[in-house]
Design a protein around this motif. Structure first.
Motif, PDB file in Angstrom:
ATOM      1  N   LYS A 156      26.264  39.409  34.561  1.00  0.00           N
ATOM      2  CA  LYS A 156      25.802  38.482  33.531  1.00  0.00           C
ATOM      3  C   LYS A 156      26.672  38.519  32.281  1.00  0.00           C
ATOM      4  CE  LYS A 156      21.709  40.249  33.406  1.00  0.00           C
ATOM      5  NZ  LYS A 156      20.295  40.538  33.008  1.00  0.00           N
ATOM      6  N   PHE A 157      27.361  39.635  32.076  1.00  0.00           N
ATOM      7  CA  PHE A 157      28.236  39.778  30.910  1.00  0.00           C
ATOM      8  C   PHE A 157      29.712  39.651  31.278  1.00  0.00           C
ATOM      9  CE2 PHE A 157      24.355  41.801  29.317  1.00  0.00           C
ATOM     10  CZ  PHE A 157      24.257  41.216  28.062  1.00  0.00           C
ATOM     11  N   ALA A 158      29.992  39.092  32.456  1.00  0.00           N
ATOM     12  CA  ALA A 158      31.376  38.862  32.907  1.00  0.00           C
ATOM     13  C   ALA A 158      32.186  40.147  32.911  1.00  0.00           C
ATOM     14  CB  ALA A 158      32.053  37.788  32.050  1.00  0.00           C
ATOM     15  N   GLY A 159      31.566  41.222  33.392  1.00  0.00           N
ATOM     16  CA  GLY A 159      32.242  42.513  33.434  1.00  0.00           C
ATOM     17  C   GLY A 159      33.043  42.697  34.709  1.00  0.00           C
ATOM     18  N   GLY A 160      33.345  43.950  35.005  1.00  0.00           N
ATOM     19  CA  GLY A 160      34.069  44.274  36.233  1.00  0.00           C
ATOM     20  C   GLY A 160      35.457  44.808  35.984  1.00  0.00           C
ATOM     21  N   ALA A 219      38.311  42.138  34.967  1.00  0.00           N
ATOM     22  CA  ALA A 219      38.234  41.645  33.599  1.00  0.00           C
ATOM     23  C   ALA A 219      38.495  42.742  32.570  1.00  0.00           C
ATOM     24  CB  ALA A 219      36.858  41.026  33.345  1.00  0.00           C
ATOM     25  N   ASP A 220      38.129  43.965  32.909  1.00  0.00           N
ATOM     26  CA  ASP A 220      38.212  45.036  31.918  1.00  0.00           C
ATOM     27  C   ASP A 220      39.528  45.793  31.943  1.00  0.00           C
ATOM     28  OD1 ASP A 220      36.868  46.703  29.862  1.00  0.00           O
ATOM     29  OD2 ASP A 220      37.131  48.269  31.358  1.00  0.00           O
ATOM     30  N   ILE A 221      40.109  45.971  33.138  1.00  0.00           N
ATOM     31  CA  ILE A 221      41.251  46.881  33.228  1.00  0.00           C
ATOM     32  C   ILE A 221      42.450  46.272  33.959  1.00  0.00           C
ATOM     33  CG2 ILE A 221      40.594  48.070  35.384  1.00  0.00           C
ATOM     34  CD1 ILE A 221      41.171  50.718  33.799  1.00  0.00           C
ATOM     35  N   ASN A 222      42.183  45.554  35.045  1.00  0.00           N
ATOM     36  CA  ASN A 222      43.283  44.941  35.790  1.00  0.00           C
ATOM     37  C   ASN A 222      43.904  43.774  35.021  1.00  0.00           C
ATOM     38  OD1 ASN A 222      45.055  44.690  37.918  1.00  0.00           O
ATOM     39  ND2 ASN A 222      43.516  44.147  39.438  1.00  0.00           N
ATOM     40  N   ILE A 223      43.195  43.279  34.025  1.00  0.00           N
ATOM     41  CA  ILE A 223      43.717  42.174  33.227  1.00  0.00           C
ATOM     42  C   ILE A 223      44.999  42.560  32.495  1.00  0.00           C
ATOM     43  CG2 ILE A 223      42.351  42.698  31.166  1.00  0.00           C
ATOM     44  CD1 ILE A 223      42.022  39.595  30.877  1.00  0.00           C
ATOM     45  N   TYR A 224      45.176  43.851  32.185  1.00  0.00           N
ATOM     46  CA  TYR A 224      46.432  44.292  31.583  1.00  0.00           C
ATOM     47  C   TYR A 224      47.599  44.024  32.529  1.00  0.00           C
ATOM     48  CZ  TYR A 224      43.910  46.755  27.873  1.00  0.00           C
ATOM     49  OH  TYR A 224      43.116  47.063  26.788  1.00  0.00           O
ATOM     50  N   ASN A 225      47.371  44.270  33.810  1.00  0.00           N
ATOM     51  CA  ASN A 225      48.414  43.998  34.807  1.00  0.00           C
ATOM     52  C   ASN A 225      48.700  42.502  34.911  1.00  0.00           C
ATOM     53  OD1 ASN A 225      48.599  46.753  35.501  1.00  0.00           O
ATOM     54  ND2 ASN A 225      46.932  46.559  36.982  1.00  0.00           N
ATOM     55  N   LEU A 226      47.645  41.700  34.877  1.00  0.00           N
ATOM     56  CA  LEU A 226      47.834  40.244  34.947  1.00  0.00           C
ATOM     57  C   LEU A 226      48.679  39.758  33.772  1.00  0.00           C
ATOM     58  CD1 LEU A 226      44.313  38.899  36.029  1.00  0.00           C
ATOM     59  CD2 LEU A 226      46.253  39.519  37.473  1.00  0.00           C
ATOM     60  N   VAL A 277      46.764  33.103  44.373  1.00  0.00           N
ATOM     61  CA  VAL A 277      46.104  34.354  44.008  1.00  0.00           C
ATOM     62  C   VAL A 277      45.162  34.759  45.127  1.00  0.00           C
ATOM     63  CG1 VAL A 277      44.629  35.517  42.322  1.00  0.00           C
ATOM     64  CG2 VAL A 277      46.155  33.670  41.581  1.00  0.00           C
ATOM     65  N   ASN A 278      45.205  36.030  45.491  1.00  0.00           N
ATOM     66  CA  ASN A 278      44.299  36.553  46.509  1.00  0.00           C
ATOM     67  C   ASN A 278      43.716  37.855  45.985  1.00  0.00           C
ATOM     68  OD1 ASN A 278      42.965  37.508  48.764  1.00  0.00           O
ATOM     69  ND2 ASN A 278      44.525  36.789  50.196  1.00  0.00           N
ATOM     70  N   TYR A 279      42.396  37.888  45.779  1.00  0.00           N
ATOM     71  CA  TYR A 279      41.754  39.073  45.215  1.00  0.00           C
ATOM     72  C   TYR A 279      40.781  39.685  46.207  1.00  0.00           C
ATOM     73  CZ  TYR A 279      39.461  42.142  41.792  1.00  0.00           C
ATOM     74  OH  TYR A 279      38.963  43.231  41.113  1.00  0.00           O
ATOM     75  N   SER A 280      40.986  40.958  46.498  1.00  0.00           N
ATOM     76  CA  SER A 280      40.080  41.731  47.356  1.00  0.00           C
ATOM     77  C   SER A 280      39.542  42.889  46.525  1.00  0.00           C
ATOM     78  CB  SER A 280      40.820  42.275  48.581  1.00  0.00           C
ATOM     79  OG  SER A 280      41.364  41.207  49.346  1.00  0.00           O
ATOM     80  N   ALA A 294      40.437  34.536  40.916  1.00  0.00           N
ATOM     81  CA  ALA A 294      40.234  35.813  41.610  1.00  0.00           C
ATOM     82  C   ALA A 294      38.752  36.173  41.666  1.00  0.00           C
ATOM     83  CB  ALA A 294      41.036  36.895  40.914  1.00  0.00           C
ATOM     84  N   ARG A 295      38.056  36.029  40.577  1.00  0.00           N
ATOM     85  CA  ARG A 295      36.630  36.367  40.535  1.00  0.00           C
ATOM     86  C   ARG A 295      35.826  35.460  41.452  1.00  0.00           C
ATOM     87  NH1 ARG A 295      34.256  39.177  36.398  1.00  0.00           N
ATOM     88  NH2 ARG A 295      32.615  37.617  36.148  1.00  0.00           N
ATOM     89  N   ASN A 296      36.185  34.188  41.510  1.00  0.00           N
ATOM     90  CA  ASN A 296      35.475  33.269  42.392  1.00  0.00           C
ATOM     91  C   ASN A 296      35.597  33.657  43.857  1.00  0.00           C
ATOM     92  OD1 ASN A 296      34.621  31.714  40.256  1.00  0.00           O
ATOM     93  ND2 ASN A 296      36.167  30.142  40.481  1.00  0.00           N
ATOM     94  N   GLN A 297      36.729  34.250  44.207  1.00  0.00           N
ATOM     95  CA  GLN A 297      36.936  34.660  45.602  1.00  0.00           C
ATOM     96  C   GLN A 297      35.986  35.757  46.050  1.00  0.00           C
ATOM     97  OE1 GLN A 297      41.102  35.605  46.150  1.00  0.00           O
ATOM     98  NE2 GLN A 297      41.766  33.573  45.528  1.00  0.00           N
ATOM     99  N   ILE A 298      35.444  36.524  45.100  1.00  0.00           N
ATOM    100  CA  ILE A 298      34.508  37.582  45.476  1.00  0.00           C
ATOM    101  C   ILE A 298      33.074  37.225  45.049  1.00  0.00           C
ATOM    102  CG2 ILE A 298      36.258  39.386  45.490  1.00  0.00           C
ATOM    103  CD1 ILE A 298      35.136  40.307  42.738  1.00  0.00           C
TER     104      ILE A 298
END
Length: 339
Positions: free
Chosen positions: A188-192, A195-202, A215-218, A332-336
Motif C-alpha cells: 500500500k505504501f509502494a515499498g519493496g 523501490a527501496d534499494i535496487n533503484i540505485y542500480n536502475l 525490462v524483465n523483473y523476477s 518491473a513492478r507490474n510484472q510481479i
C-alpha cells in the motif's frame, strides 16, 4: 548533466542562492540529509513537518530547527521556506510534491520519485508550469566518481554486460517475518526491494545508457506480494544489464561494466561509488578520487548550483532521466503483480 567542481565553486563565490529547506518525514534519511548540508554555505533547514508533533520536535531539537509543523498546508504557506525536502513513505511522494509546487516551492523528493510514470510525468509538467525546481534525490548521479565513470566509459570498447548488486539485510525484514508489516514492506505504501534499494542500480545504469528496450523483473515475494529481493534484467540493443537488489540477504555490493577492451569495477556498489578500478589488458588502475564529503552533500551542492544559475535545462535533463527510471520501475513492478 556533468559538472565541473571548480566551476561550481566559482559560481558560488560570485553569488549563490540561499536555500531555506523544510523537511517532510523524520526517518534516518532525513537525518543523513541534515548532516550532509551542514557544510554547505547558504543552505539551511528552517522547518520540519511530521504528522506526530513529538517526532518533529525531536528532529528540531537535535538539529536546531526553528519551526515545527503538523499541518502540511500551514507549513507550505510559510513564506520563509523556498524548498521542500520530501522523505515520506513512497506512496505519498507524488501528492506532497504536487501540493508543494502548487504553493510555489521548489521540491527535492527522495527516491523513488513516484510510484508510476504518469505521476512523474504530471509532476514534471507542473514544475514547468509553475517555473519551480523539482529534483529526485539520488546521490549516485552527482558523485565525483560517477562522473569519472562517464569519462572512461568509451575506453572499454563496445559494452557487452553490466552487472549490479546492492544487497543489504534489513532489520525490518525480521519484523516482516514476525508478522509486523512496516511501510517499506507494505504494497500500500509502494515499498519493496526494487523501490527501496535496487533503484540505485536502475539510476546508475539508465543515466549511463538511457532507457532499455525491454525490462524483465523476477523477484522473491512475501505472502503479501511485496518483493523482498529480485533481479531486473535490462535489455539494450547490443548488451544486457542485470540489477540485483535485496533486503532479505547480505551480499557483495558492486557494479561491473564489461566491454570488449576491458572493464570498470565499482566496489561497494551503485550507492556510494567509493572506489572505481579500470582494467584493460595487462593494466589495472584506480581512477576514483577520495570523496570526503557525505554522499548527500554532492547532490545538494548540485541542486543549489542549478537553482542559483536558474538552469532549467539541467532541471529538465534530470527530470527526463527520472521519468525513464519511473517507467522502468513501474514495468518491473507490474510484472510481479504490484501496482
Amino acid at each position: 548533466m556533468d559538472y565541473n567542481v571548480g566551476e561550481t565553486e566559482l559560481l558560488w563565490k560570485k553569488g549563490r542562492c540561499k536555500l531555506n529547506i523544510a523537511t517532510i518525514g523524520s526517518g534516518k534519511i532525513v537525518e543523513e540529509m541534515l548532516q550532509a548540508i551542514e557544510s554547505l554555505q547558504d543552505v539551511q533547514c528552517v522547518a520540519a513537518f511530521s504528522r506526530t508533533k513529538d517526532k518533529a520536535q525531536r528532529l528540531a531539537d537535535r538539529y536546531d530547527i526553528a519551526k515545527i509543523y503538523t499541518n502540511l498546508e500551514e507549513m507550505l504557506s510559510d513564506s520563509e521556506i523556498d524548498t521542500i525536502y520530501i522523505a515520506s513513505p513512497n506512496s505519498l511522494h507524488a501528492e506532497q510534491a504536487r501540493l508543494s509546487m502548487e504553493y510555489g516551492k521548489n521540491v527535492i523528493c527522495e527516491k523513488p520519485f513516484t510510484s508510476s510514470h504518469e505521476e512523474a510525468k504530471a509532476l514534471f509538467s507542473l514544475a514547468k508550469e509553475k517555473e519551480v525546481f523539482l529534483f529526485e534525490a539520488i546521490p549516485t548521479l552527482h558523485l565525483p566518481n560517477y562522473q569519472l565513470i562517464k569519462e572512461h566509459l568509451d575506453s572499454l570498447g563496445p559494452i557487452k554486460l553490466v552487472q549490479c548488486n546492492y544487497s543489504q539485510y534489513s532489520s525490518r525484514y525480521d519484523q516482516l517475518k514476525n508478522g509486523e508489516v512496516t511501510n517499506i514492506f507494505d504494497p500500500k505504501f509502494a515499498g519493496g526491494a526494487l523501490a527501496d534499494i535496487n533503484i540505485y542500480n536502475l539510476h546508475f545504469v539508465l543515466n549511463l545508457f538511457g532507457k532499455p528496450e525491454k525490462v524483465n523483473y523476477s523477484a522473491n515475494q512475501h505472502s503479501n506480494g511485496i518483493d523482498t529481493s529480485g533481479i531486473a534484467v535490462l535489455s539494450y540493443p547490443t548488451f544486457q544489464a542485470s540489477c540485483v537488489g535485496a533486503k532479505d540477504t547480505t551480499g557483495v555490493n558492486f557494479v561491473m561494466i564489461q566491454g570488449e577492451e576491458g572493464y570498470l569495477y565499482v566496489s561497494q556498489g551503485a550507492n556510494g561509488v567509493q572506489k572505481v578500478t579500470l582494467k584493460k589488458k595487462d593494466e589495472e588502475i584506480v581512477i576514483s578520487v577520495q570523496q570526503d564529503d557525505p554522499r548527500l552533500t554532492y547532490e545538494f551542492r548540485r541542486f543549489q548550483e542549478i537553482i542559483t544559475n536558474e538552469d532549467y535545462v539541467a532541471r529538465d535533463q534530470l527530470l527526463e532521466h527520472s521519468l525513464h527510471v519511473a517507467s522502468v520501475m513501474e514495468a518491473a513492478r507490474n510484472q510481479i503483480g504490484l501496482d
